[in-house]
Design a protein around this motif. Structure first.
Motif, short mmCIF file in Angstrom:
data_model
loop_
_atom_site.label_atom_id
_atom_site.label_comp_id
_atom_site.label_asym_id
_atom_site.label_seq_id
_atom_site.Cartn_x
_atom_site.Cartn_y
_atom_site.Cartn_z
N ARG A 203 0.85 -1.20 0.00
CA ARG A 203 0.00 0.00 0.00
C ARG A 203 0.88 1.23 0.00
NH1 ARG A 203 -5.83 -0.61 1.43
NH2 ARG A 203 -5.99 -2.68 2.35
N LEU A 206 -2.04 7.41 1.04
CA LEU A 206 -3.49 7.62 0.96
C LEU A 206 -3.72 9.11 0.78
CD1 LEU A 206 -6.41 6.53 1.41
CD2 LEU A 206 -6.09 7.03 3.81
N GLU A 226 -4.12 5.26 -2.87
CA GLU A 226 -5.57 5.19 -2.67
C GLU A 226 -6.09 6.57 -2.35
OE1 GLU A 226 -6.32 2.31 0.35
OE2 GLU A 226 -5.57 0.68 -0.89
N CYS A 228 -9.40 9.02 -0.75
CA CYS A 228 -10.50 9.01 0.20
C CYS A 228 -10.99 10.42 0.42
CB CYS A 228 -10.00 8.40 1.53
SG CYS A 228 -11.32 7.81 2.56
N GLN A 237 -8.64 1.64 5.25
CA GLN A 237 -7.59 2.34 4.51
C GLN A 237 -6.64 3.06 5.45
OE1 GLN A 237 -9.90 4.77 1.84
NE2 GLN A 237 -9.47 3.39 0.14
N PRO A 240 -4.39 -0.30 7.42
CA PRO A 240 -4.46 -1.54 6.67
C PRO A 240 -3.82 -2.69 7.45
CG PRO A 240 -3.39 0.18 5.38
CD PRO A 240 -3.54 0.69 6.75
N ARG A 246 -0.90 4.76 8.52
CA ARG A 246 -0.80 4.85 7.07
C ARG A 246 -0.23 6.20 6.71
NH1 ARG A 246 -4.23 2.86 2.57
NH2 ARG A 246 -2.92 3.23 0.77
#
Lengths: 381, 338
Positions: A203, A206, A226, A228, A237, A240, A246
């Motif tokens: 990952r 974010l 990712e 959001c 998210q 994770p 994150r």
């Protein structure tokens, strides 16, 4: 954190372009246990049911032969003329029999989680994103990021092109994490690869925005990235794998919106049990120490126990003879060791002597050879 | 400080990507920290670079030793987190520098840094020594063994060897060259078989001519139409089983006591003629038929016959291979191995 610190806002070229204050959520207690619990349960909520066929293994008209036929009593397929007849059926131990406890679709697939717990977990996870150590510990490559939490100008929300998004992330030092995710693409181990889950990927960052003016399309194709919206932050998210921290890239309006979402009129920010959690420091602080009772005098202090098997002095107290023997042994060993040096020296001396001896012999031979051929002129006996 | 404790709780009990362990039993477990800025390599509360906001490390890059310092004030900015100070190449001076820069650091941390500095200097000295020895030729350069890689390569070599089909390819190549004529007329065949082969080739040519004539004659008659004709000569045949035949000595098998027939002379003449395989077989069949016929006609008479002259005699000829080739004379040929 007493006063709420300021967070720098960066322009899309990587220069500091402003400041904003850290939202109150970021000071929420870091409760990894709650996050883990909520995550494991939330993760089950997007599952699809699976089960074996309802009649699997049961579509046989088999009955047991009973006793007296010198065979096991399991139901057997009737009829004849085929190898199938007489074979066991129905049991989980039989070939093509029904499995033990056939899986059912009415298994409880989803889990309910208390809303406050869910909110607590999200708040904790958000707080963790503001701690650089936790972000690094989770495994993100953030060595070139100028500040965590990383807040970018609102212009981020209107990026339209992926190439532009890539440049922005690179200028801000966030692209290393994207590269790490890109490098980590592997074919999945296991059957998942033939079940439409062919590749695994780490990952990356974010990206959190407050309104989508193109960011989604711009950033979504970058590996690992990712996106959001602030309004609907997802624990799956933010943490994770159930692990907090994150690496998040915020837009300024998104970060500021957190104060309205979590605040007086919004969702409740959980309070910590201890405002200062550093117990060691508290105990050793002046405020506490000054109020403590003085240490009691005349207390017998006991030396730590010495193991007589390892410690010779402790052994001596129990068995003097054994200790003395051991001491003598160690002395003798040392003597032998020092003797070793002498022996070696002697040997080397001998070797030297031998070498000298050989050299002498050689010299004599060469000298004698030089004398010339003795019989060249003939000789009289 | 408050944060440090929290961080350590999370890292230690939950997850840290830099933590690795050796040893499965709880008593033997050692936890290592793979963080590049860790002073010791162990995962400890006091030596964790993430869980201590005031931290220092020694790192060596290409022979240069740097001191890295981390403070709370810069904890929010990973890019500017570590302050990099180049240390002197002189060991004692470097120690002094350490004391100077880490003046207000916890004593334990300073001690750890000094230990690390010592180790670094020691291994640098060792590396120089080894390099000098290597350059002067006194010691060979030590290279690590990669067992996995070596075994993999070995396996692949074996496979490649078998896949190359070296002998077959060499043979192919040589034959191709021979066919192309790169060797000119230098053929090295063993002489005697070569001569035989030549003879054989000549005879084959003759036989081919004969056969062609025969084929031609046959075609004239019937053009390949198969006619089935009665066997008028021998009616009432009784085929004689091979089982019934007795061995009468001299490599001859027959039905034992037989009777004279008018056609004896015919038989003899037929039997005496020199035989090739085909003709002998036809003879045998014809003599068989005749013998059986005789048997039936005069069963009663039991006149003794000499085995040679009369009686159904079936000459079983044993085929010899290479009848036409003369036995090789071993003396005459040069270049023969045996």
């Amino acid at each position: 954190m007493a006063a709420r610190p300021l967070v720098s806002v960066f322009s899309l070229t990587g220069d500091k372009s402003g400041e904003t204050s850290l939202p109150a959520v970021m000071t929420a207690p870091l409760r990894s246990d709650i996050v883990q619990f909520v995550h494991t349960n939330m993760n089950k909520n997007n599952r699809q049911a699976y089960a074996v066929s309802l009649y699997a293994g049961k579509q046989v008209s088999a009955s047991s032969w009973g006793t007296g036929r010198a065979v096991a009593r399991i139901p057997r397929v009737g009829g004849g003329g085929t190898s199938r007849s007489g074979q066991g059926a129905f049991g989980n131990m039989c070939r093509t029999g029904r499995m033990f406890a056939p899986t059912k679709t009415w298994r409880k697939w989803h889990r309910k989680i208390n809303t406050t717990q869910k909110r607590y977990a999200v708040a904790s996870a958000l707080a963790a994103t503001a701690v650089p150590a936790l972000v690094m510990a989770r495994g993100h490559v953030v060595d070139n990021v100028p500040e965590i939490p990383l807040v970018l100008d609102n212009a981020l929300e209107s990026t339209k092109k992926t190439s532009q998004a890539k440049e922005i992330l690179a200028s801000v030092g966030a692209f290393d994490d994207v590269e790490k995710a890109a490098d980590s693409k592997q074919i999945r181990a296991g059957k998942g690869k033939m079940r439409n889950r062919r590749y695994t990927l780490r990952r990356g960052p974010l990206v959190i925005y407050s309104n989508n003016d193109g960011v989604e399309q711009a950033c979504r194709n970058l590996p690992g990235v990712e996106l959001c919206c602030v309004d609907r932050l997802n624990l799956l998210q933010l943490a994770p794998g159930g692990h907090m921290g994150r690496f998040c890239v915020w837009s300024q309006s998104a970060l500021e919106a957190l104060d309205t979402i979590y605040g007086a009129d919004g969702k409740r920010i959980p309070t910590a049990a201890m405002t200062n959690a550093d117990l060691a420091r508290i105990i050793n602080s002046d405020e506490i120490q000054s109020v403590l009772n003085p240490a009691k005098a005349g207390q017998a202090t006991y030396a730590p126990k010495a193991n007589p098997l390892k410690n010779i002095d402790a052994l001596e107290k129990l068995d003097a003879y054994a200790a003395a023997a051991r001491r003598a042994e160690t002395k003798a060993q040392e003597a032998r060791a020092s003797n070793k040096a002498q022996l070696l020296a002697a040997k080397r001396g001998v070797k030297k002597e031998r070498k000298q001896f050989k050299a002498q012999g050689k010299a004599f031979y060469e000298a004698s050879v030089k004398q010339g051929d003795v019989c060249a002129d003939g000789f009289d006996m | 400080m408050q944060h440090d404790e929290m961080i350590w709780q999370v890292i230690n009990h939950q997850f840290c990507s830099y933590k690795s362990t050796i040893g499965k039993a709880k008593s033997d477990k050692t936890m290592f920290c793979r963080h590049p800025y860790s002073v010791t390599g162990l995962c400890n509360r006091t030596t964790c670079p993430l869980a201590n906001s005031k931290y220092a490390t020694i790192r060596e890059e290409e022979g240069k030793v740097h001191l890295y310092i981390k403070t709370v004030e810069r904890a929010h900015s990973p890019k500017n987190l570590w302050e990099k100070i180049l240390l002197s190449r002189n060991y004692s001076k470097a120690l002094q520098q350490l004391d100077e820069h880490l003046a207000y650091f916890p004593k334990a941390l300073v001690h750890r840094n000094k230990q690390r500095l010592t180790k670094v200097h020691q291994y640098l000295i060792r590396m120089r020594k080894i390099k000098l020895k290597e350059l002067s030729g006194r010691k060979a350069k030590m290279v690590g063994i990669h067992r996995k890689i070596d075994q993999r390569e070995e396996r692949r070599e074996k496979k490649a060897l078998t896949a190359a089909n070296i002998e077959k390819n060499i043979e192919k190549e040589l034959v191709e060259r021979l066919a192309r004529g790169t060797y000119g007329d230098i053929y090295n065949f063993p002489e005697v078989p070569y001569q035989k082969a030549l003879q054989q080739a000549e005879e084959d040519a003759e036989v081919e001519e004969e056969e062609e004539e025969e084929y031609e004659s046959e075609e004239e008659e019937g053009e390949g139409i198969v006619e089935y004709v009665e066997d008028l000569e021998d009616e009432e045949e009784e085929e004689e089983d091979v089982e019934d035949m007795e061995y009468m000595g001299d490599g001859q098998w027959g039905s034992g006591s037989e009777e004279e027939e008018e056609e004896d002379s015919d038989e003899d003449s037929e039997e005496d003629s020199s035989s090739e395989d085909e003709s002998s077989s036809s003879e045998e069949s014809s003599s068989d038929d005749e013998g059986k016929a005789k048997k039936k006609k005069k069963p009663a008479s039991k006149r003794p016959k000499t085995q040679r002259r009369k009686g159904t005699r079936v000459e079983i000829e044993y085929e010899e291979e290479n009848e036409e080739e003369n036995p090789m004379e071993q003396d005459a040929v040069a270049g023969m191995a045996w």
